[in-house]
Design a protein around this motif. Structure first.
Motif, short mmCIF file in Angstrom:
data_model
loop_
_atom_site.label_atom_id
_atom_site.label_comp_id
_atom_site.label_asym_id
_atom_site.label_seq_id
_atom_site.Cartn_x
_atom_site.Cartn_y
_atom_site.Cartn_z
N GLY A 82 26.59 39.07 37.01
CA GLY A 82 27.84 38.41 37.39
C GLY A 82 28.90 38.54 36.31
N LEU A 83 28.51 38.43 35.06
CA LEU A 83 29.47 38.60 33.96
C LEU A 83 30.03 40.03 33.93
CD1 LEU A 83 27.67 36.54 31.21
CD2 LEU A 83 29.95 36.07 32.13
N ARG A 84 29.19 41.00 34.22
CA ARG A 84 29.65 42.39 34.24
C ARG A 84 30.62 42.64 35.39
NH1 ARG A 84 23.99 45.31 32.70
NH2 ARG A 84 24.10 44.83 30.49
N LYS A 85 30.47 41.89 36.47
CA LYS A 85 31.34 42.06 37.64
C LYS A 85 32.56 41.13 37.60
CE LYS A 85 29.05 45.17 39.82
NZ LYS A 85 29.63 46.47 40.09
N THR A 86 32.67 40.33 36.56
CA THR A 86 33.78 39.39 36.44
C THR A 86 34.98 40.09 35.83
OG1 THR A 86 32.29 37.52 36.20
CG2 THR A 86 34.52 37.24 35.35
N TYR A 87 36.16 39.78 36.36
CA TYR A 87 37.41 40.31 35.82
C TYR A 87 37.96 39.27 34.85
CZ TYR A 87 42.21 41.93 35.55
OH TYR A 87 43.43 42.36 35.10
N PHE A 88 38.03 39.62 33.58
CA PHE A 88 38.54 38.73 32.53
C PHE A 88 39.99 39.08 32.25
CE2 PHE A 88 33.96 38.82 31.76
CZ PHE A 88 33.69 37.47 31.74
N GLU A 89 40.81 38.05 32.04
CA GLU A 89 42.24 38.26 31.91
C GLU A 89 42.86 37.32 30.89
OE1 GLU A 89 45.83 38.34 35.21
OE2 GLU A 89 43.90 37.47 35.74
N PRO A 90 43.03 37.77 29.65
CA PRO A 90 43.76 36.93 28.69
C PRO A 90 45.27 37.11 28.91
CG PRO A 90 42.84 38.85 27.60
CD PRO A 90 42.44 38.93 29.04
N THR A 91 45.98 36.02 29.14
CA THR A 91 47.43 36.08 29.36
C THR A 91 48.11 35.11 28.41
OG1 THR A 91 47.49 34.30 31.00
CG2 THR A 91 47.02 36.52 31.82
N LYS A 92 49.42 35.13 28.39
CA LYS A 92 50.17 34.18 27.57
C LYS A 92 50.03 32.76 28.11
CE LYS A 92 53.38 37.50 25.79
NZ LYS A 92 54.69 37.80 25.32
N GLN A 93 49.73 32.64 29.41
CA GLN A 93 49.54 31.32 30.02
C GLN A 93 48.15 30.75 29.75
OE1 GLN A 93 50.66 34.03 31.93
NE2 GLN A 93 52.77 33.46 31.52
N GLY A 94 47.25 31.56 29.29
CA GLY A 94 45.89 31.10 29.02
C GLY A 94 44.87 32.17 29.36
#
Length: 184
Positions: A82-94
């Motif tokens: 599940g972690l490998r299939k998760t899309y991670f997104e660091p943004t300025k909003q968090g």
């Protein structure tokens, strides 16, 4: 008039809470979410405690703890997947992440199906018998499903904590390099 037994009253009180938790779990498993600082840590505290309580309740049937252990192992493998299939997104909003929808739906349906099956088993097939926590831990299927969910959520929460730590460490490193490179 028949008075409902205490387990029926408990079920009626807990049913709205259970429905809310299933709904919120389903929503959390399929959409983009902000990664709060505390939620993964709550998971890392609550699930091991619940697993410990389930182990304690299963002591009269200690041979069935293998089902729980197998579920925990397979759940950990699913958590890594599940972690490998998760899309991670660091943004300025968090920090945001989007779990794999198919895996989230499958786990939510498995959880819901086991709850419904257990309720039918307890209240429709044997309504006159007294039930206790030991009955819950007697079922190998319940132990395996709870182990699967517990292993998944613990592994996934560890992955979220690690990702948050990596992103924040990289941000601090960039900031310190930028401040060191700026003219004074």
């Amino acid at each position: 008039m028949n008075t409902p037994n205490p387990s029926t009253i408990t079920l009626l009180v807990l049913l709205p809470l259970l429905a809310w938790r299933v709904y919120s779990r389903f929503r959390r498993m399929v959409g983009r979410q902000r990664l709060p600082r505390i939620r993964p840590w709550v998971t890392l505290v609550i699930f091991p405690l619940l697993i410990g309580l389930l182990c304690f309740a299963a002591l009269p049937h200690i041979e069935r703890l293998w089902w729980l252990a197998a579920g925990l192992g397979f759940g950990s493998i699913l958590g890594i997947y599940g972690l490998r299939k998760t899309y991670f997104e660091p943004t300025k909003q968090g920090l945001f992440y989007t779990p794999n929808a198919h895996l989230g739906i499958a786990l939510s349906l498995l959880f819901l199906g086991r709850i419904i099956f257990r309720l039918v088993e307890v209240y429709a097939l044997a309504p006159g018998l007294p039930h206790s926590m030991h009955d819950f831990a007697r079922s190998p299927l319940t132990l395996a499903v709870f182990g699967l969910l517990g292993g998944y959520y613990i592994t996934y929460a560890i992955g979220l904590v690690r990702w948050r730590h990596r992103v924040l460490r990289a941000k601090r490193l960039r900031e310190s390099q930028a401040s060191a490179a700026s003219p004074q």
